[in-house]
Design a protein around this motif. Structure first.
Motif, short mmCIF file in Angstrom:
data_model
loop_
_atom_site.label_atom_id
_atom_site.label_comp_id
_atom_site.label_asym_id
_atom_site.label_seq_id
_atom_site.Cartn_x
_atom_site.Cartn_y
_atom_site.Cartn_z
N ARG A 92 7.83 -7.75 -27.02
CA ARG A 92 8.87 -7.40 -28.00
C ARG A 92 9.59 -6.14 -27.53
O ARG A 92 8.94 -5.15 -27.14
N ARG A 93 10.90 -6.15 -27.61
CA ARG A 93 11.68 -5.03 -27.09
C ARG A 93 11.35 -3.73 -27.81
O ARG A 93 11.43 -2.64 -27.24
N GLU A 94 10.95 -3.82 -29.10
CA GLU A 94 10.67 -2.61 -29.87
C GLU A 94 9.25 -2.10 -29.69
O GLU A 94 8.91 -0.99 -30.13
N ALA A 95 8.38 -2.89 -29.03
CA ALA A 95 6.96 -2.55 -28.98
C ALA A 95 6.67 -1.18 -28.35
O ALA A 95 5.88 -0.40 -28.91
N PRO A 96 7.27 -0.82 -27.20
CA PRO A 96 6.97 0.51 -26.63
C PRO A 96 7.32 1.65 -27.58
O PRO A 96 6.54 2.61 -27.73
N GLU A 97 8.48 1.55 -28.23
CA GLU A 97 8.89 2.62 -29.14
C GLU A 97 8.00 2.66 -30.38
O GLU A 97 7.64 3.73 -30.86
N VAL A 98 7.61 1.50 -30.88
CA VAL A 98 6.73 1.44 -32.05
C VAL A 98 5.39 2.12 -31.75
O VAL A 98 4.87 2.89 -32.57
N ILE A 99 4.85 1.86 -30.58
CA ILE A 99 3.57 2.47 -30.21
C ILE A 99 3.71 3.98 -30.08
O ILE A 99 2.84 4.75 -30.51
N ARG A 100 4.84 4.44 -29.51
CA ARG A 100 5.08 5.89 -29.43
C ARG A 100 5.16 6.51 -30.82
O ARG A 100 4.57 7.57 -31.08
N VAL A 101 5.87 5.85 -31.75
CA VAL A 101 6.01 6.38 -33.11
C VAL A 101 4.66 6.39 -33.83
O VAL A 101 4.34 7.33 -34.56
N LEU A 102 3.84 5.35 -33.62
CA LEU A 102 2.51 5.32 -34.22
C LEU A 102 1.67 6.50 -33.74
O LEU A 102 0.94 7.12 -34.52
N HIS A 103 1.78 6.82 -32.45
CA HIS A 103 1.09 8.01 -31.94
C HIS A 103 1.60 9.26 -32.64
O HIS A 103 0.81 10.12 -33.04
N ASP A 104 2.93 9.36 -32.81
CA ASP A 104 3.52 10.53 -33.47
C ASP A 104 3.06 10.65 -34.91
O ASP A 104 2.98 11.76 -35.46
N LEU A 105 2.78 9.50 -35.54
CA LEU A 105 2.35 9.51 -36.95
C LEU A 105 0.84 9.68 -37.11
O LEU A 105 0.31 9.51 -38.20
N GLY A 106 0.16 10.01 -36.02
CA GLY A 106 -1.25 10.37 -36.14
C GLY A 106 -2.26 9.34 -35.70
O GLY A 106 -3.47 9.56 -35.85
N ILE A 107 -1.81 8.20 -35.15
CA ILE A 107 -2.76 7.21 -34.64
C ILE A 107 -3.25 7.70 -33.28
O ILE A 107 -2.47 7.82 -32.33
N GLY A 108 -4.55 7.96 -33.16
CA GLY A 108 -5.08 8.53 -31.94
C GLY A 108 -5.32 7.53 -30.83
O GLY A 108 -5.23 7.87 -29.64
N LYS A 109 -5.61 6.28 -31.18
CA LYS A 109 -5.96 5.28 -30.17
C LYS A 109 -5.28 3.96 -30.49
O LYS A 109 -5.47 3.41 -31.58
N VAL A 110 -4.47 3.45 -29.56
CA VAL A 110 -3.83 2.15 -29.70
C VAL A 110 -4.45 1.22 -28.66
O VAL A 110 -4.39 1.49 -27.46
N VAL A 111 -5.04 0.12 -29.12
CA VAL A 111 -5.83 -0.77 -28.27
C VAL A 111 -5.25 -2.18 -28.35
O VAL A 111 -4.84 -2.63 -29.43
N MET A 112 -5.22 -2.89 -27.23
CA MET A 112 -4.84 -4.31 -27.21
C MET A 112 -6.05 -5.13 -26.80
O MET A 112 -6.74 -4.79 -25.84
N MET A 113 -6.28 -6.23 -27.52
CA MET A 113 -7.36 -7.15 -27.18
C MET A 113 -6.78 -8.55 -27.09
O MET A 113 -6.06 -9.00 -27.98
N THR A 114 -7.08 -9.24 -25.98
CA THR A 114 -6.47 -10.55 -25.76
C THR A 114 -7.42 -11.47 -25.02
O THR A 114 -8.29 -11.02 -24.26
N GLY A 115 -7.24 -12.74 -25.22
CA GLY A 115 -8.01 -13.74 -24.49
C GLY A 115 -7.40 -14.06 -23.14
O GLY A 115 -7.99 -14.82 -22.35
N ASP A 116 -6.23 -13.49 -22.83
CA ASP A 116 -5.56 -13.73 -21.56
C ASP A 116 -6.34 -13.11 -20.40
O ASP A 116 -7.21 -12.25 -20.60
N ASN A 117 -5.96 -13.50 -19.19
CA ASN A 117 -6.62 -12.95 -18.01
C ASN A 117 -6.27 -11.47 -17.84
O ASN A 117 -5.29 -10.97 -18.38
N ARG A 118 -7.09 -10.80 -17.05
CA ARG A 118 -6.96 -9.34 -16.91
C ARG A 118 -5.62 -8.94 -16.29
O ARG A 118 -5.02 -7.94 -16.68
N ARG A 119 -5.13 -9.74 -15.33
CA ARG A 119 -3.88 -9.39 -14.65
C ARG A 119 -2.72 -9.39 -15.63
O ARG A 119 -1.88 -8.47 -15.63
N THR A 120 -2.64 -10.40 -16.50
CA THR A 120 -1.58 -10.46 -17.51
C THR A 120 -1.71 -9.30 -18.50
O THR A 120 -0.73 -8.65 -18.85
#
Length: 714
Positions: A524-552
């Protein structure tokens, strides 16, 4: 219909609907509002059903012409017959409580102006009886609660002949009760309507096959088929199959219920495992709203922890109020000074403003396309310091596309895609939708040739086509679990050359690979900015979990600036990670959209589901976001933080202001009647302030017109 334009200015018109009776029914008001809001360019419709007038805000001359045409052609009976218009719109609740509020104010004013003092004393004494009964019930339970304090203040005022003070206390208490009841019912009504079933399509058995039709076209007696992870759209009886059904939305049961032939199932519940055929016995929309309202009203989910603390604090302060009254009288022998403690209590403001603040925040979240199932979840969002994202359909677009189909073992590319779509269309997930859409785009229609379809959570789909076993799913499922054979020779080279930056689905027939379907899953085009704003709003750790392969997964994590990512995970791995975060003392938000996300959504302090995802994910989640972008997440965090700031600010104001009133009364500077008046006026003022917008000031990124437009689309 005959109509008259009463007033018009650029972008706005007021129209009077000419009928036999001047006043519309509330149902007619709902119908005309629903019709006008369908017109492109209409931004706001307000129907005044008592006068038969309609006010419409719109954009553009073309919209004006469409409005005039709609008014002239509109017929109430015809429109209701041909359109599904919600029965519960909140109009009746608002009208009922507006009438009650006006009646209370008018009655109070007339009584004070026209009735002599002796009559007012008698009426006040009669009115006081209900407060005395409530206090006696509290004392009978050996509890010294706020009701005792209120009754004591009223009775003492009457005994002193101060009808004005007693009447004012009772009037303001009744107004407070009415506002609280109104706001609570309105909030429950709004919440129930946003939670109400939203199913457009359903599989119906017709002439030996399954046909996808509009739910509004299903008749009583039709047989519908519901698969794993899907919501049951209509009430009925199971006639074939077996399923484990999550009925939490209907009964509050946390454990799924087994349904077999002859069992009754309810609209709005979700099949967690299995599938079943259901004979419909109730048409669309019947009874669902009332069931949700009952569930919400009985659920403690509407009560946030801070509301409970406020309520308990108010009751705990009552003994100190009586102690202060007694000590003041002993020290001063002045009844008026002693009464200062009785005239001012903390309960009204605490018990009224706190729930109003929470429920108003839930309504405001709804304005931005977020359905919050209880106040405590907003509190959890504010407290969270870890946020866990599923990848597909969440950080990436909910509508990925098929990049290419690589056939093997003699299969034709189109035939492989046709078979894949035949299997995937039964399970609404973003990757499954991509396969179905690609087949449709290529004009690859198909007949239902397969037998019962089995969904294996986080792995894939298993069925039989022409007596041959067909599988579609992940590498782990197809090759490791099901032991299908990898290609050999030149085909193996072609298999290994498939780019790893695609998400891949593997189709196997009779134990041999038939095709690899490569899915483009753009971020999503907005995803990088959203994650930055979440950090600014006090979220200390942003984690992604997926069933996809490690390279993806690595490629996505690098683009987004994530703190951590985990690839090739199973549903139980996501839940286990959240448990480990809890053990480390962290509060966790989980965002997902698929059946495989449901264990993690349940495990998290607050689970957030994307509305385009699987029905069971939406059912289990505590919050659902309906917008097609991630800006709803920082908006939710900001809204929750502002709510907690408001609650804490209200708490400090209530305690300090009322302590000040008590102090002025004890010192003899302020009379008891004045203290009571200021106390009750401050309660109403802070309650009204608690209902104001929390998003009047926003971080710069959330104020941008494009972002606001996207958020308000829902």
């Amino acid at each position: 219909m005959k109509c008259l334009i009463v007033r018009e200015m650029p972008g706005r018109m007021r129209v009077h609907l000419v009928q036999k009776t001047k006043e519309m029914t509330m149902r007619q008001a709902d119908l005309i509002e629903h019709r006008l809001l369908e017109i492109p360019g209409v931004t706001r419709v307000k129907v005044f059903f008592r006068s038969g007038n309609v006010s419409v805000n719109f954009e553009g001359a073309q919209c004006r012409e469409a409005l005039i045409d709609a008014f002239s052609r509109f017929d109430f009976e015809e429109y209701e017959e041909n359109h599904l218009v919600p029965v519960n719109t909140g109009r009746a609740i608002n009208a009922e409580y507006q009438d009650k509020l006006v009646m209370k104010v008018v009655t109070r004013s007339l009584r004070r102006i026209f009735l002599p003092l002796p009559v007012k004393m008698v009426l006040s004494a009669i009115h006081a009886a209900k407060y005395v009964r409530k206090a006696l019930r509290s004392l009978a339970k050996k509890k010294l609660e706020v009701s005792v304090l209120d009754a004591t203040a009223i009775v003492v005022s009457l005994l002193r002949g101060d009808e004005s003070t007693a009447g004012s206390i009772m009037f303001l208490l009744s107004i407070g009760d009415l506002l609280e009841e109104w706001t609570h019912k309105k909030s429950v009504d709004d919440l129930a309507r946003t939670m109400a079933l939203n199913v457009d399509k359903v599989w119906v058995r017709a002439q030996g096959t399954e046909v996808l039709v509009n739910v509004s076209d299903v008749q009583v007696g039709d047989t519908i088929i519901v698969h794993t992870g899907n919501v049951i759209p209509l009430d009925g009886k199971v006639c074939q199959g077996e399923a484990s059904v999550n009925q939490a939305s209907m009964t509050g049961e946390s454990i799924p219920v087994r349904k077999t032939e002859g069992s009754y199932v309810y609209a709005g519940t979700v099949i967690e495992e299995g599938q079943c055929c259901i004979v419909v016995d109730k048409a669309a929309g019947s009874g669902r709203y009332d069931k949700i309202v009952t569930m919400i009203e009985e659920s403690e989910k509407l009560k946030s922890d801070v509301e409970s603390r406020a309520s308990h604090l108010a009751d705990r302060l009552v003994p100190y109020s009586f102690l202060g009254t007694g000590l003041t009288w002993l020290l001063t022998r002045n009844v008026e000074r002693a009464l200062s403690f009785l005239m001012v209590d903390f309960s009204c403001a605490l018990n009224l403003s706190m729930p109003l603040a929470v429920l108003s925040a839930m309504r405001e979240a709804g304005k931005y396309g977020m359905t919050v199932k209880g106040g405590k979840f907003l509190e959890a969002v504010s407290d969270a310091d870890t946020i866990v994202f599923d990848k597909t359909g969440t950080l990436t677009h909910a509508t990925p596309t098929v990049a290419k189909v690589v056939p093997f073992n003699g299969w034709d590319e189109d035939e492989a895609l046709r078979l894949a779509a035949c299997l995937e269309e039964h399970y609404p997930h973003s990757m499954a939708n991509a396969v179905v859409q690609e087949a449709r785009k290529r004009g690859l229609n198909h007949e239902e040739r397969h037998s019962k379809v089995e969904y294996v959570v986080a792995h894939g789909i298993s069925s039989r086509i022409d007596r041959k076993k067909a599988l579609i799913g992940s590498y782990h499922f197809v090759f490791e679990d099901e032991k299908c054979k990898l290609p050999e020779g030149e085909e193996l080279e072609r298999f290994n050359a498939i780019p790893g930056d695609y998400s891949q689905l593997y189709l196997s027939v009779s134990g041999k690979l038939a095709a690899v379907i490569c899915i483009q899953d753009p971020i999503r085009r907005e995803a990088p900015e959203v994650i930055r704003v979440l950090h600014d709003l006090g979220i200390g750790k942003v984690v992604m979990m997926t069933g996809d392969n490690r390279r993806t997964a690595q490629a996505v994590a690098d683009q987004l600036g994530l703190d951590e990512f985990h690839a090739e995970v199973l549903p139980e791995d996501k839940a286990a990670f959240i448990r480990s975060e809890h053990e480390a003392g962290r509060k966790v938000m989980m965002i997902g959209d698929g059946i495989n996300d449901t264990p993690a959504l349940s495990e998290a302090d607050v689970g957030i589901a994307v509305s385009d995802g699987a029905a069971i994910a939406r059912e289990i989640a505590d919050i659902t976001i309906a917008t097609d972008n991630l800006y709803a997440l920082p908006m939710l965090r900001y809204l929750s933080d502002r709510l907690m700031e408001r609650i804490n600010r209200n708490y400090r104001f209530i305690m300090s202001f009322n302590m000040g009133l008590i102090g002025l009364g004890v010192l003899g500077i302020m009379l008891p009647g004045s203290s009571a008046l200021l106390h009750n006026l401050s309660t109403i003022a802070i309650s009204l302030e608690s209902m104001t917008s929390l998003t009047d000031t926003l971080p710069a990124v959330l104020k941008e017109p494009v972002v606001q437009q996207e958020l308000l689309k829902a």
